[in-house]
Design an enzyme around this catalytic site. Structure first.
Site, PDB file in Angstrom:
ATOM      1  N   GLU A   1       0.591 -11.507  -3.027  1.00 29.31           N
ATOM      2  CA  GLU A   1      -0.268 -11.986  -2.771  1.00 29.31           C
ATOM      3  C   GLU A   1      -1.299 -11.368  -4.135  1.00 29.31           C
ATOM      4  O   GLU A   1      -2.349 -11.801  -4.315  1.00 29.31           O
ATOM      5  CB  GLU A   1      -0.794 -11.219  -1.183  1.00 29.31           C
ATOM      6  CG  GLU A   1      -0.109  -9.282  -2.023  1.00 29.31           C
ATOM      7  CD  GLU A   1       0.058  -8.388  -1.408  1.00 29.31           C
ATOM      8  OE1 GLU A   1       1.429  -9.526  -1.024  1.00 29.31           O
ATOM      9  OE2 GLU A   1       0.735  -7.382  -0.967  1.00 29.31           O
TER      10      GLU A   1
ATOM     11  N   CYS B   1       6.587  -4.912   0.366  1.00 30.65           N
ATOM     12  CA  CYS B   1       6.251  -3.375   0.131  1.00 30.65           C
ATOM     13  C   CYS B   1       6.201  -2.924   0.578  1.00 30.65           C
ATOM     14  O   CYS B   1       6.870  -2.788   1.907  1.00 30.65           O
ATOM     15  CB  CYS B   1       5.698  -4.001  -1.258  1.00 30.65           C
ATOM     16  SG  CYS B   1       5.687  -2.231  -2.520  1.00 30.65           S
TER      17      CYS B   1
ATOM     18  N   HIS C   1       5.181  -8.503  -4.782  1.00 27.59           N
ATOM     19  CA  HIS C   1       3.849  -8.533  -3.469  1.00 27.59           C
ATOM     20  C   HIS C   1       2.987 -10.572  -3.970  1.00 27.59           C
ATOM     21  O   HIS C   1       2.232  -9.869  -4.969  1.00 27.59           O
ATOM     22  CB  HIS C   1       2.509  -7.433  -4.893  1.00 27.59           C
ATOM     23  CG  HIS C   1       2.564  -6.168  -4.190  1.00 27.59           C
ATOM     24  ND1 HIS C   1       1.628  -5.765  -3.320  1.00 27.59           N
ATOM     25  CD2 HIS C   1       3.021  -5.020  -4.614  1.00 27.59           C
ATOM     26  CE1 HIS C   1       2.095  -4.266  -3.015  1.00 27.59           C
ATOM     27  NE2 HIS C   1       3.513  -4.111  -4.212  1.00 27.59           N
TER      28      HIS C   1
ATOM     29  N   GLY D   1       0.231  -1.368   0.043  1.00 29.20           N
ATOM     30  CA  GLY D   1       0.295   0.504  -0.180  1.00 29.20           C
ATOM     31  C   GLY D   1       0.483   1.465   0.218  1.00 29.20           C
ATOM     32  O   GLY D   1       2.015   1.234  -0.985  1.00 29.20           O
ATOM     33  N   GLU D   2       0.694   1.836   0.978  1.00 28.57           N
ATOM     34  CA  GLU D   2       1.474   3.409   0.972  1.00 28.57           C
ATOM     35  C   GLU D   2       2.280   3.377   2.494  1.00 28.57           C
ATOM     36  O   GLU D   2       1.063   4.025   3.537  1.00 28.57           O
ATOM     37  CB  GLU D   2       0.884   4.661   0.507  1.00 28.57           C
ATOM     38  CG  GLU D   2       1.853   5.570   0.447  1.00 28.57           C
ATOM     39  CD  GLU D   2       2.887   5.882   0.313  1.00 28.57           C
ATOM     40  OE1 GLU D   2       2.549   5.418  -1.711  1.00 28.57           O
ATOM     41  OE2 GLU D   2       4.175   6.795   0.605  1.00 28.57           O
TER      42      GLU D   2
ATOM     43  N   ILE E   1       5.477  -3.426  -7.873  1.00 27.19           N
ATOM     44  CA  ILE E   1       4.780  -2.148  -8.062  1.00 27.19           C
ATOM     45  C   ILE E   1       5.180  -0.227  -6.895  1.00 27.19           C
ATOM     46  O   ILE E   1       5.325  -0.711  -5.580  1.00 27.19           O
ATOM     47  CB  ILE E   1       3.059  -1.840  -7.162  1.00 27.19           C
ATOM     48  CG1 ILE E   1       2.928  -2.969  -8.300  1.00 27.19           C
ATOM     49  CG2 ILE E   1       2.508  -0.143  -7.946  1.00 27.19           C
ATOM     50  CD1 ILE E   1       1.000  -3.801  -7.461  1.00 27.19           C
ATOM     51  N   ARG E   2       6.150   0.454  -7.660  1.00 24.51           N
ATOM     52  CA  ARG E   2       7.016   1.512  -6.661  1.00 24.51           C
ATOM     53  C   ARG E   2       7.843   0.577  -4.914  1.00 24.51           C
ATOM     54  O   ARG E   2       7.480   1.012  -4.341  1.00 24.51           O
ATOM     55  CB  ARG E   2       5.931   2.266  -6.563  1.00 24.51           C
ATOM     56  CG  ARG E   2       5.837   3.113  -7.549  1.00 24.51           C
ATOM     57  CD  ARG E   2       4.585   4.373  -7.318  1.00 24.51           C
ATOM     58  NE  ARG E   2       5.417   5.461  -6.565  1.00 24.51           N
ATOM     59  CZ  ARG E   2       5.845   6.293  -6.468  1.00 24.51           C
ATOM     60  NH1 ARG E   2       5.811   6.260  -7.665  1.00 24.51           N
ATOM     61  NH2 ARG E   2       6.567   7.740  -5.628  1.00 24.51           N
TER      62      ARG E   2
END
Ligand code: GLN
Length: 193
Positions: free
Chosen positions: A176, A82, A174, A50-51, A138-139
């Site tokens: 998941e 992440c 990720h 997430g962030e 992802i980033r």
């Protein structure tokens, strides 16, 4: 009804549902953790992607930061992917100044480390003891420094992306999101009795 352990998924933000689905498929009893009361009932905790800056703020406003830090200090098993990896790290490079992390594994993690041009990509990553797994980045962060007690289980371009220290496992990507359950299995197998 459930054969496996009670595994919490930190459910403040990020891809909570996907982790829950992977863990349920492996027989775990999944609990979404939003409050200190939710946390009290779990044997282990997954911190999703997430962030990390947002999660850091929500961890503090929900009153979960300190109880999670205490459980981790007592040896609660944890798996961070992440943003979750960033939250478990001892040092965050290129973080927001007010961003907090749990220091549950002695690694320095650089946020958004793969750069702008390749800020999202898929690759096959060879994980020690597991084999090649599909990996969605992802980033994503990578590990800039791993402490003496940390096992590096996989690297991309010479940068560690999967690390383990005792019952704490972290991945830059990720698992998941790929449908491949082997990293969740590796996590559960590291401490489940
Ligand atoms: N770049 C994000 C962060 O710093 C992590 C991205 C992710 O979890 N996919 O938190």
């Amino acid at each position: 009804m459930y054969s496996g352990p009670k595994v919490g998924v930190l459910a403040l933000q990020g891809d909570v549902r996907e982790h829950g689905a992977a863990l349920s498929e492996l027989g775990a009893h999944v609990v979404e953790v939003r409050t200190p009361e939710d946390l009290a009932g779990v044997d282990a905790l997954v911190l999703p992607g997430g962030e990390s800056t947002t999660m850091s703020l929500l961890l503090q406003s929900s009153g979960l930061f300190d109880p999670i830090a205490d459980r981790l200090a007592d040896g609660m098993p944890a798996f961070g992917t992440c943003a979750g990896m960033i939250l478990l790290a001892s040092e965050v490079v290129d973080g927001r100044p007010d961003q907090r992390s749990f220091a549950a594994i002695d690694i320095a993690v650089r946020r958004n480390a793969f750069g702008r041009q390749v800020d999202s990509f898929e690759a096959e990553v060879d994980v020690a003891g597991v084999g090649p797994v599909p990996a969605v980045f992802i980033r994503a962060p990578f590990v800039e420094r791993a402490g003496a007690g940390v096992e590096v289980l996989a690297e991309v371009d010479g940068h560690p992306v999967v690390c383990r220290s005792g019952p704490v496992l972290v991945a830059s990507f990720h698992p998941e999101l790929s449908g491949d359950l082997r990293l969740h299995e590796l996590f559960l197998g590291g401490w489940e009795i």
